[in-house]
Design a protein around this motif. Structure first.
Motif, PDB file in Angstrom:
ATOM      1  N   LEU A  46       0.830  -1.202   0.000  1.00 13.17           N
ATOM      2  CA  LEU A  46       0.000   0.000   0.000  1.00 13.17           C
ATOM      3  C   LEU A  46       0.865   1.253   0.000  1.00 13.17           C
ATOM      4  N   ALA A  47       1.973   1.219   0.739  1.00 16.71           N
ATOM      5  CA  ALA A  47       2.875   2.370   0.775  1.00 16.71           C
ATOM      6  C   ALA A  47       3.574   2.581  -0.572  1.00 16.71           C
ATOM      7  N   LEU A  48       3.913   1.469  -1.246  1.00 20.91           N
ATOM      8  CA  LEU A  48       4.648   1.570  -2.509  1.00 20.91           C
ATOM      9  C   LEU A  48       3.752   1.983  -3.672  1.00 20.91           C
ATOM     10  N   TRP A  49       2.529   1.442  -3.682  1.00 26.14           N
ATOM     11  CA  TRP A  49       1.654   1.675  -4.828  1.00 26.14           C
ATOM     12  C   TRP A  49       0.398   2.473  -4.485  1.00 26.14           C
ATOM     13  N   GLY A  50       0.351   3.026  -3.287  1.00 20.56           N
ATOM     14  CA  GLY A  50      -0.812   3.820  -2.895  1.00 20.56           C
ATOM     15  C   GLY A  50      -0.981   5.061  -3.759  1.00 20.56           C
ATOM     16  N   ALA A  53      -2.488   4.132  -7.011  1.00 17.86           N
ATOM     17  CA  ALA A  53      -3.913   3.844  -6.840  1.00 17.86           C
ATOM     18  C   ALA A  53      -4.718   5.134  -6.753  1.00 17.86           C
ATOM     19  N   ALA A  54      -4.165   6.132  -6.036  1.00 22.01           N
ATOM     20  CA  ALA A  54      -4.851   7.418  -5.917  1.00 22.01           C
ATOM     21  C   ALA A  54      -4.948   8.103  -7.284  1.00 22.01           C
ATOM     22  N   ALA A  55      -3.883   8.019  -8.090  1.00 21.18           N
ATOM     23  CA  ALA A  55      -3.907   8.621  -9.424  1.00 21.18           C
ATOM     24  C   ALA A  55      -4.913   7.905 -10.325  1.00 21.18           C
ATOM     25  N   TRP A  56      -4.969   6.581 -10.231  1.00 22.36           N
ATOM     26  CA  TRP A  56      -5.921   5.819 -11.042  1.00 22.36           C
ATOM     27  C   TRP A  56      -7.368   6.154 -10.670  1.00 22.36           C
ATOM     28  N   ALA A  57      -7.616   6.406  -9.371  1.00 22.81           N
ATOM     29  CA  ALA A  57      -8.973   6.670  -8.904  1.00 22.81           C
ATOM     30  C   ALA A  57      -9.418   8.105  -9.150  1.00 22.81           C
ATOM     31  N   THR A  58      -8.483   8.995  -9.536  1.00 20.63           N
ATOM     32  CA  THR A  58      -8.841  10.416  -9.724  1.00 20.63           C
ATOM     33  C   THR A  58      -8.374  10.910 -11.091  1.00 20.63           C
ATOM     34  N   PRO A  59      -8.904  10.332 -12.163  1.00 20.94           N
ATOM     35  CA  PRO A  59      -8.488  10.807 -13.504  1.00 20.94           C
ATOM     36  C   PRO A  59      -8.910  12.249 -13.768  1.00 20.94           C
ATOM     37  N   LEU A  76      -4.951  11.997  -0.559  1.00 23.27           N
ATOM     38  CA  LEU A  76      -5.694  10.749  -0.738  1.00 23.27           C
ATOM     39  C   LEU A  76      -4.819   9.533  -0.437  1.00 23.27           C
ATOM     40  N   THR A  77      -3.543   9.603  -0.813  1.00 25.56           N
ATOM     41  CA  THR A  77      -2.627   8.497  -0.528  1.00 25.56           C
ATOM     42  C   THR A  77      -2.455   8.316   0.976  1.00 25.56           C
ATOM     43  N   ALA A  78      -2.321   9.431   1.682  1.00 25.00           N
ATOM     44  CA  ALA A  78      -2.180   9.359   3.139  1.00 25.00           C
ATOM     45  C   ALA A  78      -3.448   8.809   3.780  1.00 25.00           C
ATOM     46  N   VAL A  79      -4.604   9.245   3.275  1.00 26.22           N
ATOM     47  CA  VAL A  79      -5.877   8.747   3.798  1.00 26.22           C
ATOM     48  C   VAL A  79      -6.012   7.251   3.552  1.00 26.22           C
ATOM     49  N   LEU A  80      -5.624   6.807   2.357  1.00 21.11           N
ATOM     50  CA  LEU A  80      -5.703   5.385   2.012  1.00 21.11           C
ATOM     51  C   LEU A  80      -4.822   4.550   2.943  1.00 21.11           C
ATOM     52  N   PHE A  81      -3.619   5.030   3.196  1.00 21.47           N
ATOM     53  CA  PHE A  81      -2.718   4.290   4.087  1.00 21.47           C
ATOM     54  C   PHE A  81      -3.239   4.296   5.520  1.00 21.47           C
TER      55      PHE A  81
END
Length: 273
Positions: A46-50, A53-59, A76-81
């Motif tokens: 999650l830390a490496l590819w978060g 994932a955030a970029a993919w979810a927010t085109p 968003l990455t920080a929230v996801l982690f």
């Protein structure tokens, strides 16, 4: 306040019990180590590819100018982690108990047998596969409840002042309650107490539950600590179960004579479904 102290006392006495039973403690470490490796791998991923994932979810943010795009996706990455870490804390106990069901079942039975006046422990009478099914099903139900609380508290965290003061405190109490439920389920399931009855029983003495679960939840935030505390936590939850059900202890030293007999609010009911 007395129940808070009693709950914490059960946690400490559980750790002392496994310290006196080294073989049981050693076997009890294995499930936690396995779960820790799995969770660590998931969090590292999650830390490496978060960020990806955030970029993919927010085109829709692809055309945003700097620095807003970076700040938004970084948030968003920080929230996801953070959500992943919260779910890891909330679900670590359930997954570890599921992985180590035979180990912890045996450990809990030993604690019951040590304290029982006749030297015996309650038995569910169910085959192992049936116990595993009930444990997995109930853990999923608890996970759903915990996730709903997590989403609610996460949203409340954006409220000014309250989100930075009251919400974290409430979060620790919620985590402590669910941790205790998962741990006590090992002993209560052997007594034929189903999930609904377990929750009602624990709610009837919430301060006792918080005294046990809140310090444990705080300790579980420290990396690796959960692995080493899990065997003693299962033993302590068995002591707490005996307290909740008002079961007599034969060994006053093991229970330190502090357990107060208590008539359960909800009578045990076998869960066969």
């Amino acid at each position: 306040m007395r129940d808070l102290g009693a709950g914490f006392g059960h946690l400490l006495r559980g750790q002392r019990w496994v310290a006196r039973h080294g073989r049981s403690y050693g076997f009890g470490l294995l499930p936690g180590l396995i779960t820790l490796v799995l969770y660590t791998a998931a969090l590292v991923a999650l830390a490496l590819w978060g960020e990806d994932a955030a970029a993919w979810a927010t085109p829709f943010a692809d055309d945003w100018s700097s620095p807003w795009q970076g700040l938004f996706r970084g948030f968003l990455t920080a929230v996801l982690f953070a959500l992943g870490l919260l779910l890891a804390v909330l679900t670590f106990t359930a997954v570890t108990l599921l992985v180590g069901q035979p180990f912890y079942e045996s450990l809990s039975e030993q604690v019951d047998a040590d304290l029982s006046p006749d030297g015996t422990a309650p038995q569910s009478g169910l085959p192992l596969w049936r116990e595993l099914w009930i444990s997995a099903r109930d853990s999923l139900r608890i996970l759903v409840r915990a996730a709903l609380w997590g989403v609610l508290l996460f949203a409340a965290g954006f409220l000014p002042v309250v989100g930075q003061t009251a919400v974290p405190v409430v979060g620790f109490f919620v985590t402590g309650f669910f941790l205790t439920e998962e741990l006590a389920a090992v002993a209560l399931q052997r007594r034929g107490v189903d999930l609904r009855a377990r929750l009602a029983l624990l709610r009837s003495r919430k301060t006792l539950v918080w005294g046990f679960g809140v310090p444990l939840g705080l300790a579980f935030l420290v990396p690796f600590v959960a692995v080493f505390l899990m065997p003693g936590a299962v033993a302590g939850a068995t002591l707490l179960t005996r307290d909740l059900l008002g079961e007599e202890d034969a060994d006053e030293d093991a229970g330190d004579g502090e357990s107060t007999p208590h008539v359960p609010v909800v009578p045990p009911a076998r869960d066969d479904g």
